[in-house]
Design an enzyme around this catalytic site. Structure first.
Site, mmCIF file in Angstrom:
data_model
loop_
_atom_site.group_PDB
_atom_site.id
_atom_site.type_symbol
_atom_site.label_atom_id
_atom_site.label_comp_id
_atom_site.label_asym_id
_atom_site.label_seq_id
_atom_site.Cartn_x
_atom_site.Cartn_y
_atom_site.Cartn_z
ATOM 1 N N HIS A 84 0.833 -1.212 0.000
ATOM 2 C CA HIS A 84 0.000 0.000 0.000
ATOM 3 C C HIS A 84 0.866 1.262 0.000
ATOM 4 O O HIS A 84 0.717 2.139 -0.852
ATOM 5 C CB HIS A 84 -0.918 -0.026 1.239
ATOM 6 C CG HIS A 84 -1.800 1.172 1.379
ATOM 7 N ND1 HIS A 84 -3.134 1.148 1.029
ATOM 8 C CD2 HIS A 84 -1.562 2.434 1.826
ATOM 9 C CE1 HIS A 84 -3.665 2.350 1.251
ATOM 10 N NE2 HIS A 84 -2.733 3.150 1.756
ATOM 11 N N GLU A 85 1.784 1.327 0.942
ATOM 12 C CA GLU A 85 2.614 2.537 1.066
ATOM 13 C C GLU A 85 3.521 2.720 -0.155
ATOM 14 O O GLU A 85 3.770 3.858 -0.583
ATOM 15 C CB GLU A 85 3.445 2.489 2.350
ATOM 16 C CG GLU A 85 2.626 2.512 3.648
ATOM 17 C CD GLU A 85 1.627 3.660 3.734
ATOM 18 O OE1 GLU A 85 1.911 4.753 3.209
ATOM 19 O OE2 GLU A 85 0.541 3.463 4.319
ATOM 20 N N HIS B 221 1.751 4.637 -2.753
ATOM 21 C CA HIS B 221 1.839 6.096 -2.537
ATOM 22 C C HIS B 221 3.206 6.608 -2.990
ATOM 23 O O HIS B 221 3.312 7.648 -3.640
ATOM 24 C CB HIS B 221 1.676 6.433 -1.048
ATOM 25 C CG HIS B 221 0.261 6.374 -0.554
ATOM 26 N ND1 HIS B 221 -0.758 7.101 -1.123
ATOM 27 C CD2 HIS B 221 -0.301 5.691 0.479
ATOM 28 C CE1 HIS B 221 -1.895 6.861 -0.461
ATOM 29 N NE2 HIS B 221 -1.639 6.010 0.506
ATOM 30 N N GLU C 194 -4.938 7.789 -2.836
ATOM 31 C CA GLU C 194 -5.371 6.531 -2.245
ATOM 32 C C GLU C 194 -5.679 5.497 -3.332
ATOM 33 O O GLU C 194 -5.503 4.297 -3.122
ATOM 34 C CB GLU C 194 -6.612 6.832 -1.392
ATOM 35 C CG GLU C 194 -6.807 6.019 -0.165
ATOM 36 C CD GLU C 194 -5.597 5.827 0.738
ATOM 37 O OE1 GLU C 194 -4.770 6.753 0.896
ATOM 38 O OE2 GLU C 194 -5.472 4.727 1.294
HETATM 39 ZN ZN ZN Z 1 -2.967 5.285 1.965
#
Ligand code: ZN
Length: 499
Positions: free
Chosen positions: A263-264, A267, A293
Site C-alpha cells: 500500500h505505502e 503512494h 489513495e
Molecule cells: Zn494510503
C-alpha cells in the site's frame, strides 16, 4: 513588470516555500520513526515556528497579487495557470481567517488530540465529547471566513477531493449501501474461508527478511526510497527522488506487514513518478487524497491480493516459515488474505467491508454538520449504524467511536476519500488489464512494467489535472463506480461460491 519577471518572482517564492516544506516533511518523518520522545517539545516548537513561516509565505499579499496578475495575464501558459489557481485557492481558504483565530484553533486542535488520547487510555468517550463538539464548531467558523455559498461540509469535502460534494458522495454511498450491504450478508452466510494459518507465530526477523525480497519484487529501489518502521505505517514524499515509507511487523500476523508495505509503496511510486518539471511545486505534490489513495489501493488490493502477484514470491515466504506455511498452497494463502468478515476496526477491515466503515463515518459527519446528529450520544449512534450495516457492535469506546484520530485532529471530510480511492482504482485497473498482460508480468517478476504503465497513464500528471480529468486521460471515461461494484461482486461471488 514583464511576464518573465513575474514568472521569476513566482519561482523564487516556490523555491523558498518548498525549502520550508522539505524541512517540515523530514521533521515529521523523523518524529514518527526515530526521534527520541524527550526532545519533542524543543522540536515541536521550532517546527511550529517554521509552519508559521509557511503560513505567512502563502498568504503574503504580494504573492496573492502576483498570482491574480498571472491568472489574468494572457501570456500565462496553461500549466502556470493551473499552478497559480491551486496556490490561489489554497491561500483563499486561510487568508481571511484572523491570525488569533488560527492560533486559537491550533491550540484547540492540540487539546482535542490530547483529550482523545486520554479518552482512549480510559476507554471512555465522555471526556472527548466536549472537544469534538468544539472542533466541529471551529471547523464551521473557519470555513465561514471563506464566504462561500456552499455548506460547510460541502466545502470540507471539496478541500480533500476537489470537485466532490454532498450530492455526489450521497449518490456514491447510496450505491455502496445498495450493492455491498446485501453482498456482505451473503458472504456472512456462506462457508468461511480458512485463515487460521495467517495468525500463527511469525518471527519478526524472518518477516523482515521476506520484506527485503518483497521490495525488490516491487522494484522499490533504495536509490530513491527508504523503508523505516513505525506504529501506524505512512509515507512521506520529500521530493520525487526521496520517498520515506514505513511498515510495522506484527508477530502473530504474516500478511499485515507485506500488504501495508505494498500500500505505502503505491503512494511512494506516485510521488516518485511525477513529471520531473513538477518536482518542488504544487503540481508535483498537491494531488487529491482520493487519487493518491487510488494508487496505494491499486497496488495493495487489486495487485497485491492476487494469485499472480504471489506466485513468484510465495515460495520465499514458505521457505522462511516451513512450519506455518509448508502445507499451505499459494491458492489457499491468497484466498485467506482476501477473506471477508464484518469487523469493528476500519484499518483492519477487508476489502469488501471497508467501504461500509467509511460510509458510516460519512453519514455521521454529514449529520454532525447539518445538525441532525449530535456529539452527545454519538458513541451510541455509531454503534447503531455498525449494527445496522455490518451486524456488529462495539463493546468499548476504543473499538467504536474512539478508534480513529481524524476527528480529534480536525480532519472532517477526509474519510470519504478512502472509499472513493478504492473505486477510482477499479477503473484504472480495468483499463490497465486491457492494455497490458498484468497477470503475466507479475508471474514473470516484471512488476516494473506495471509501474511503468502507471507512470505513463497516471503518475506523470501529478496534480496537473483534477482526479476526474486524470481518470478520463487514463481510461477515456469520467468516474464510473460500476467498475468498482462489479469487481467486488465478481471477486466475492467466486471466493465464497455464491449463487
Ligand atoms: Zn494510503
Amino acid at each position: 513588470m514583464t511576464h518573465n519577471e513575474k514568472l521569476e518572482l513566482l519561482k523564487q517564492w516556490e523555491w523558498k516555500t518548498s525549502a520550508y516544506s522539505m524541512v517540515l516533511a523530514v521533521l515529521s518523518y523523523d518524529k514518527m520513526t526515530v526521534a527520541p520522545a524527550a526532545g519533542a517539545e524543543f522540536r515541536d516548537e521550532r517546527a511550529a515556528y517554521l509552519s508559521g513561516e509557511v503560513f505567512d509565505l502563502s498568504v503574503d499579499p504580494k504573492i496573492i497579487a502576483l498570482l491574480k496578475d498571472l491568472l489574468e495575464d494572457p501570456e500565462t501558459d496553461a500549466e502556470t495557470k493551473r499552478k497559480c489557481e491551486c496556490y490561489y485557492h489554497d491561500a483563499m481558504k486561510i487568508v481571511s481567517v484572523p491570525k488569533e483565530e488560527y492560533v486559537a484553533y491550533s491550540n484547540l486542535n492540540n487539546a482535542s488530540y490530547n483529550a482523545w488520547y486520554k479518552a482512549r487510555m480510559e476507554n471512555d468517550y465522555a471526556p472527548f465529547e466536549p472537544y469534538l463538539k468544539q472542533m466541529i464548531e471551529s471547523a464551521r467558523k473557519l470555513v465561514s471566513y471563506r464566504h462561500s455559498e456552499k455548506t460547510t461540509y460541502d466545502e470540507l469535502l471539496n478541500d480533500y477531493q476537489p470537485g466532490m460534494d454532498i450530492e455526489k458522495f450521497d449518490k456514491f454511498f447510496d450505491d455502496v449501501e445498495k450493492r455491498l450491504v446485501p453482498l456482505i450478508k451473503k458472504v456472512v452466510a456462506a462457508k468461511p474461508v480458512d485463515t487460521s494459518f495467517l495468525t500463527q507465530n511469525y518471527d519478526v526477523d524472518k518477516q523482515r527478511a521476506f520484506m527485503k525480497r518483497l521490495v525488490k519484487y516491487l522494484h522499490y529501489d533504495e536509490d530513491w526510497c527508504y523503508l523505516g518502521e513505525t506504529e501506524h505505517p505512512f509515507t512521506v514524499t520529500i521530493c520525487a527522488n526521496d520517498s520515506r515509507t514505513t511498515t510495522r511487523y506484527i508477530p502473530d500476523n504474516v500478511s499485515s506487514a507485506p500488504l501495508s508495505t505494498i500500500h505505502e509503496v503505491g503512494h511512494a511510486y506516485y510521488g516518485h513518478q511525477v513529471d520531473p518539471k513538477y518536482d518542488g511545486n504544487i503540481l508535483g505534490a498537491g494531488m487529491s487524497s482520493g487519487i493518491h489513495e487510488s494508487q496505494s489501493r491499486l497496488l495493495e488490493n487489486y495487485l497485491g491480493r492476487s494469485l499472480p502477484f504471489w506466485k513468484p514470491i510465495y515460495p520465499v515466504l514458505q521457505e522462511l516459515f516451513p512450519e506455518q506455511l509448508g502445507k499451505v498452497t499459494a491458492e489457499q494463502f491468497v484466498d485467506a488474505i482476501n477473506a471477508s468478515s464484518p469487523s469493528l476496526i476500519r484499518t483492519e477491515a477487508d476489502e469488501l467491508t471497508y467501504p461500509i466503515h467509511v460510509m458510516i463515518r460519512y453519514k455521521l459527519e454529514k449529520g454532525l454538520f447539518n445538525g441532525t446528529i449530535s456529539t452527545e450520544g454519538l458513541d451510541k449512534t455509531w454503534n447503531e449504524m455498525y449494527e445496522k450495516y455490518l451486524g456488529v457492535s462495539a463493546k468499548t469506546a476504543n473499538e467504536g467511536i474512539l478508534q480513529d484520530v481524524h476527528w480529534a485532529d480536525g480532519l472532517f471530510g477526509y474519510f470519504p476519500t478512502y472509499a472513493l480511492g478504492s473505486a477510482f482504482s477499479a477503473q484504472f485497473y480495468a483499463k490497465m488489464r486491457e492494455q497490458i498482460d498484468v497477470d503475466r508480468l507479475m508471474e514473470e517478476d516484471r512488476f516494473n512494467e506495471i509501474t511503468d504503465w502507471l507512470k505513463e497513464n497516471v503518475h506523470r500528471y501529478g496534480n496537473r489535472y483534477d482526479a476526474e480529468d486524470v481518470l478520463e486521460l487514463a481510461t477515456g471515461e469520467r468516474f464510473n463506480s460500476e467498475y468498482y461494484f462489479r469487481y467486488l461482486e465478481d471477486k466475492y461471488t467466486k471466493l465464497y461460491h455464491l449463487k
